[in-house]
Design a protein around this motif. Structure first.
Motif, PDB file in Angstrom:
ATOM      1  N   TYR A 104      77.630 -61.228  65.308  1.00  0.00           N
ATOM      2  CA  TYR A 104      78.394 -62.134  64.463  1.00  0.00           C
ATOM      3  C   TYR A 104      79.586 -61.374  63.879  1.00  0.00           C
ATOM      4  CZ  TYR A 104      74.445 -65.401  64.411  1.00  0.00           C
ATOM      5  OH  TYR A 104      73.469 -66.291  64.755  1.00  0.00           O
ATOM      6  N   ARG A 105      80.699 -62.070  63.804  1.00  0.00           N
ATOM      7  CA  ARG A 105      81.896 -61.499  63.194  1.00  0.00           C
ATOM      8  C   ARG A 105      82.592 -62.575  62.377  1.00  0.00           C
ATOM      9  NH1 ARG A 105      84.653 -57.915  68.131  1.00  0.00           N
ATOM     10  NH2 ARG A 105      82.867 -56.517  68.440  1.00  0.00           N
ATOM     11  N   TYR A 106      83.370 -62.149  61.423  1.00  0.00           N
ATOM     12  CA  TYR A 106      84.160 -63.094  60.648  1.00  0.00           C
ATOM     13  C   TYR A 106      85.550 -62.520  60.439  1.00  0.00           C
ATOM     14  CZ  TYR A 106      83.246 -59.990  56.664  1.00  0.00           C
ATOM     15  OH  TYR A 106      83.159 -58.909  55.842  1.00  0.00           O
ATOM     16  N   LYS A 107      86.480 -63.406  60.140  1.00  0.00           N
ATOM     17  CA  LYS A 107      87.815 -63.021  59.700  1.00  0.00           C
ATOM     18  C   LYS A 107      88.200 -63.927  58.548  1.00  0.00           C
ATOM     19  CE  LYS A 107      89.778 -60.507  63.512  1.00  0.00           C
ATOM     20  NZ  LYS A 107      91.052 -60.109  64.149  1.00  0.00           N
ATOM     21  N   ILE A 108      88.838 -63.332  57.526  1.00  0.00           N
ATOM     22  CA  ILE A 108      89.243 -64.094  56.356  1.00  0.00           C
ATOM     23  C   ILE A 108      90.612 -63.599  55.909  1.00  0.00           C
ATOM     24  CG2 ILE A 108      88.019 -62.508  54.791  1.00  0.00           C
ATOM     25  CD1 ILE A 108      87.471 -64.976  53.010  1.00  0.00           C
ATOM     26  N   TRP A 109      91.462 -64.527  55.477  1.00  0.00           N
ATOM     27  CA  TRP A 109      92.820 -64.205  55.062  1.00  0.00           C
ATOM     28  C   TRP A 109      92.798 -63.703  53.618  1.00  0.00           C
ATOM     29  CZ3 TRP A 109      97.294 -63.276  57.170  1.00  0.00           C
ATOM     30  CH2 TRP A 109      98.478 -63.392  56.431  1.00  0.00           C
TER      31      TRP A 109
END
Length: 446
Positions: free
Chosen positions: A321-326
Motif C-alpha cells: 500500500y502507498r499513499y500520496k498527499i499534497w
C-alpha cells in the motif's frame, strides 16, 4: 439548460408500482447471529469493539469502485446500492438499530455483472431518493428510478441516453443540482438536472479517451465543509501498455470549475460540449517507472488536502500500500503494509485482492493471512496516519476463512457517523462468476 423531459410518476402511479422487498434479518438478534458467523473481533480493545458494532449483511451484493456514492445516510437509516450475481440492481434500506435490511429490486436481472452497482442521491426535502444504475456496456443508456424513502415503492424505470455503450454511474449533488457522470464508449460523459431527475441536460464530455483507451474516472464526493468539492482521479487499468499514471483534479460543484492542486483551472462543466479533458492535463500524482504496476484504491481529501491511496508492485513481487498527499507545495508519499493474497481471476492481477479507503484522517485496509491460502482469514485494520511520516494501527477485526478470495473496504460519510462497507467475495473467476456479500459496519465520526 437543454433537457429531455422524463415524466415523473404521480403518487398514485408510485403506489401502484411493483416493489420487491427482502429482509436479511427481522430483528437485531437475528442480524447479530448472522454477523457472528462472519466476524471475530481481533486485537481490538473491548471498548473499541463495542464502539464500532457490526450492523448488518446485505446478501448477494457487490460494488465497483467506479460507482459513487454507493450509500447515503437517511435519518436513522443507511441506503446501500448493489448489484447481484444475476445482474439485478437494488437499493437496500439498512436499520442499524435493529439489523433489518429492506431490499428494493430495481433493474434486472441482466447478464451477470460486477461493475454496475447502484449510485444513490438523497435530499431531505425530497420524499424519494434517486437511484441510478447501468449495465456492463451492454446498453447505450443509464437507467434510474425514484424510490419512496418511507414506503419503499419504486417508480417506473427511466432512461438517459448517452449514444455509446454506457457503464458505471457517479451521482454528485450540491444545492439543487445533480450531476451524473458515466463512461460512454471511451469517454466519460455527464448530464445535469435541477429538478431531481425529472429532466436532464444533453450529454457533454468530461474526459476524452481518444488518445488513451480504457481509462477510468473516480469521482469521490466531499463531506462536511468540503461537501461541494469532488476529488477526481483519472486512472488506467493495470494492464494498460502505454499509460499507467494516476492523475487528479478537483471539481467544484458550486462553480463547475475543474482545477489542479495549484489552483490552475483546466476546465468547466459549463463549457459547450464539456471540457473533454485529456489524461495528461490532470496533476500527475503517481507515475510508475519501469515495469511497476499500480491499482488505485481511493481518492479524497485528508484534512482538506488532496490525497490518493493505491497499491504498487512489479511482476509477481509482493505489493505494498502507498499513499500520496499534497502538503501545499509538493506531493509527499508513504509506504506501509503488504497487500498480500493469492492471485485469482485475471492472470495479470496478482495483487488485485484487498483494498484501502480513507477514513477520518487515516485509512482502513484489508490483508489476507496466510498469503498462500485461497481462503485465508482477512484482517481489516484502521490506521491513524501522520502524513509523510507513516501510519499506525489503532484497531482491527477479522473475517473467517469463508470470506475467501477478496475483502475490500469502502467508506461513506455522514455528519455523525461513518458507514464501512466490506465486500466479502468467496468466489471470483471472472466478472460474471462470483459470490459476494456486503458486510456493513458503522463507526462514529472522528
Amino acid at each position: 439548460m437543454p433537457s429531455t423531459p422524463l415524466e415523473r410518476p404521480s403518487a398514485a402511479a408510485r403506489r401502484a408500482a411493483v416493489m420487491t422487498r427482502g429482509r436479511a434479518g427481522v430483528a437485531l438478534a437475528a442480524a447479530l447471529a448472522l454477523t457472528a458467523g462472519l466476524l471475530a473481533m481481533a486485537d481490538a480493545r473491548p471498548a473499541e469493539a463495542a464502539r464500532h458494532p457490526a450492523c448488518a449483511i446485505v446478501p448477494d451484493g457487490i460494488y465497483s469502485s467506479w460507482v459513487n456514492p454507493l450509500a447515503a445516510a437517511d435519518g436513522g437509516y443507511w441506503w446501500i446500492g448493489s448489484i447481484s450475481r444475476d445482474g439485478t440492481n437494488a437499493v437496500s434500506r439498512v436499520d442499524c438499530a435493529t439489523g433489518v435490511v429492506d431490499r428494493v429490486a430495481l433493474g434486472g436481472p441482466e447478464r451477470a455483472d460486477d461493475h454496475n452497482a447502484t449510485a444513490i442521491a438523497i435530499d431531505p426535502d425530497e420524499p424519494q431518493l434517486l437511484a441510478v444504475y447501468s449495465t456492463h456496456a451492454a446498453r447505450t443508456h443509464a437507467r434510474f428510478r425514484w424510490v419512496d424513502r418511507q414506503t419503499l415503492v419504486a417508480s417506473e424505470e427511466q432512461r438517459i441516453e448517452f449514444g455509446a455503450p454506457t457503464t458505471y454511474a457517479q451521482l454528485l449533488q450540491t444545492d439543487d443540482t445533480l450531476t451524473l457522470i458515466v463512461r460512454a464508449g471511451q469517454n466519460w460523459k455527464y448530464v445535469r438536472s435541477t429538478d431531481w431527475g425529472a429532466t436532464w441536460s444533453e450529454p457533454a464530455t468530461l474526459t476524452s479517451g481518444e488518445t488513451v483507451r480504457g481509462m477510468y474516472l473516480l469521482a469521490r464526493p466531499g463531506h462536511a465543509d468540503d461537501r461541494h468539492l469532488v476529488s477526481l482521479a483519472h486512472y488506467a487499468h493495470p494492464t494498460a501498455p502505454d499509460w499507467r499514471s494516476v492523475g487528479t483534479a478537483t471539481l467544484d460543484l458550486s462553480t463547475g470549475e475543474i482545477a489542479l492542486v495549484d489552483g490552475t483551472v483546466i476546465g468547466s462543466l459549463d463549457e459547450p460540449g464539456g471540457p473533454a479533458l485529456l489524461p495528461g492535463e490532470f496533476d500527475q500524482v503517481v507515475v510508475p517507472t519501469g515495469t511497476t504496476r499500480v491499482r488505485l484504491h481511493d481518492v479524497g481529501r485528508v484534512n482538506g488536502a488532496p490525497a490518493v491511496v493505491y497499491a504498487a508492485w512489479k511482476g509477481t513481487d509482493t505489493a505494498h500500500y502507498r499513499y500520496k498527499i499534497w502538503n501545499g507545495s509538493r506531493w509527499t508519499s508513504g509506504t506501509w503494509g503488504q497487500l498480500t493474497g493469492r492471485p485469482f481471476g485475471y492472470t495479470y492481477a496478482t495483487r488485485y485482492v484487498g483494498g484501502a479507503a480513507f477514513i477520518d484522517g487515516g485509512l482502513i485496509t484489508s490483508r489476507q493471512t496466510p498469503t498462500t491460502s485461497t481462503s485465508g482469514s482477512w484482517t481489516i485494520t484502521y490506521w491513524r496516519c501522520t502524513w509523510g511520516a507513516g501510519c499506525r494501527a489503532t484497531s482491527t477485526f477479522t473475517t473467517t476463512r469463508s470470506a475467501g478470495r477478496m475483502v475490500r473496504p469502502y467508506v461513506v460519510y455522514s455528519d455523525t457517523e461513518r458507514l464501512v462497507m466490506i465486500q466479502q467475495m468467496s468466489r471470483y473467476a471472472w466478472f460474471t462468476d462470483y459470490r459476494a456479500d456486503l458486510l456493513v459496519r458503522t463507526r462514529p465520526a472522528g
